[in-house]
Enzyme design. Structure first.
Site, PDB file in Angstrom:
ATOM      1  N   HIS A  37     -14.140  -3.486   3.832  1.00  0.00           N
ATOM      2  CA  HIS A  37     -12.650  -4.478   3.359  1.00  0.00           C
ATOM      3  C   HIS A  37     -12.712  -5.804   4.184  1.00  0.00           C
ATOM      4  O   HIS A  37     -13.275  -6.003   5.682  1.00  0.00           O
ATOM      5  CB  HIS A  37     -11.476  -4.119   3.031  1.00  0.00           C
ATOM      6  CG  HIS A  37     -11.318  -3.374   1.964  1.00  0.00           C
ATOM      7  ND1 HIS A  37     -10.086  -2.679   1.766  1.00  0.00           N
ATOM      8  CD2 HIS A  37     -11.786  -2.315   1.293  1.00  0.00           C
ATOM      9  CE1 HIS A  37      -9.900  -1.967   0.630  1.00  0.00           C
ATOM     10  NE2 HIS A  37     -11.065  -2.430   0.136  1.00  0.00           N
ATOM     11  N   GLU A 106     -13.727  -6.019  -5.233  1.00  0.00           N
ATOM     12  CA  GLU A 106     -12.544  -5.518  -5.809  1.00  0.00           C
ATOM     13  C   GLU A 106     -11.971  -7.415  -5.334  1.00  0.00           C
ATOM     14  O   GLU A 106     -12.478  -7.951  -4.087  1.00  0.00           O
ATOM     15  CB  GLU A 106     -11.044  -4.949  -4.457  1.00  0.00           C
ATOM     16  CG  GLU A 106     -11.891  -3.737  -5.044  1.00  0.00           C
ATOM     17  CD  GLU A 106     -11.693  -2.596  -3.885  1.00  0.00           C
ATOM     18  OE1 GLU A 106     -11.999  -3.549  -2.290  1.00  0.00           O
ATOM     19  OE2 GLU A 106     -11.873  -1.420  -3.433  1.00  0.00           O
TER      20      GLU A 106
END
Length: 321
Positions: A37, A106
């Protein structure tokens, strides 16, 4: 059955994650898995160190535990050539302990480079091209590729392992499960959904099947559930939400109505080992044979000790269908 431990890069800083990885190895886990992330899910989680640096450090400070990205998007924030090089290097420095988990990404992490975040059908097409590029570079020599979305010009990865890392492809439905079967070596998911395994197998997939199992350890069930509600409500939003929201503030808004009873329905909470085994059995019966325990409780050391003393044996007795 192999059992993994999820290193929560959104929840802890880099040195703490390295320490947890070493303790996970001592506790008996087969592998550790980390997301890749740029942002945490929620601001209050407060962390998001660089996964590739962490895995290099963990490889140097452990002896046998496997390393899995869960997962990296090799199409927007990274070019697949960079991931091909990074994965090859990590396979070498870990003596072959690395599995490259990839997915279509994402918005939370990919939008930061200012290239936009395409619709899901385009993301799947880009992922296919990225996997073709990675495989091409792992064959050695200078390579070029001219795809619809991605290009490669006269590139070579000089340091390659004797055996390329396995590639595990994240799936949430039929189209992504087919990509996993056709271009990957295994399947990765965050749901106990047998339909995903069925799609994977029908498309010819025959490799390992990874799934994240949400748990929350604490000495009492109430503390475990409350902590999971505070820091992990995003886990209940589902992939269509998780892939599309752009920032932690959006996840805070999207999870404002999640209740403690919702957490208890999704997570195994508290100190009862039978509850954990029963929860994990649902994933095994859905067809998954690599179970990653994602602890949302407040005490990682307590959970790792609990696993070593109460769960290691019973978890390994589970059989995937």
């Amino acid at each position: 059955m192999q059992i993994g431990y999820k290193l929560a890069t959104e929840q802890y800083g880099p040195n703490e994650l390295i320490r947890q990885a070493r303790k996970a190895e001592a506790a008996g886990f087969d592998f550790v898995e980390m997301s890749d992330h740029f942002h945490p899910w929620l601001d209050k989680q407060g962390h998001s160190p660089f996964t590739w640096t962490l895995f290099g450090a963990i490889a140097a400070r452990t002896d046998r535990i496997g390393l899995v990205t869960g997962v990296t998007c090799p199409t927007v924030r990274y070019h697949p050539a960079v991931i091909a090089q990074a994965a090859a290097t990590l396979a070498l420095v870990s003596d072959g302990r690395f599995v490259l988990g990839v997915g279509s990404g994402e918005r939370l992490n990919e939008h930061v480079v200012g290239r936009g975040f395409p619709a899901v059908h385009e993301r799947h097409a880009m992922l296919r091209e990225a996997l073709e590029i990675i495989r091409l570079l792992w064959r050695g020599g200078y390579r070029s590729y001219d795809g619809r979305y991605l290009r490669l010009e006269d590139a070579r990865v000089f340091d390659l392992p004797d055996e390329a890392p396995l590639i595990s492809v994240a799936a949430s439905g039929g189209p992504s499960a087919r990509i996993a079967a056709e271009l990957g070596d295994s399947l990765f998911t965050t749901e106990d959904e047998p339909e995903i395994v069925r799609h994977y197998r029908e498309a010819g997939g025959a490799g390992p099947r990874y799934a994240e199992v949400p748990v929350a350890w604490a000495p009492d069930e109430e503390t475990a559930a409350r902590t999971a509600l505070e820091y992990f409500p995003w886990a209940l939003t589902g992939w269509k939400v998780m892939s599309e929201l752009p920032n932690p503030v959006n996840f805070a808004a999207a999870t404002a109505t999640v209740r403690e009873e919702d957490i208890r329905a999704r997570f195994a909470c508290g100190p009862d080992p039978e509850a954990y085994v029963a929860h994990a059995r649902g994933f095994a019966e859905a067809g998954y044979d690599r179970l990653v325990l994602m602890n949302a409780g407040p005490d990682p050391d307590g959970f790792l000790d609990f696993y070593a003393g109460e769960l290691d044996g019973p978890m390994r007795e589970l059989t995937a269908l």
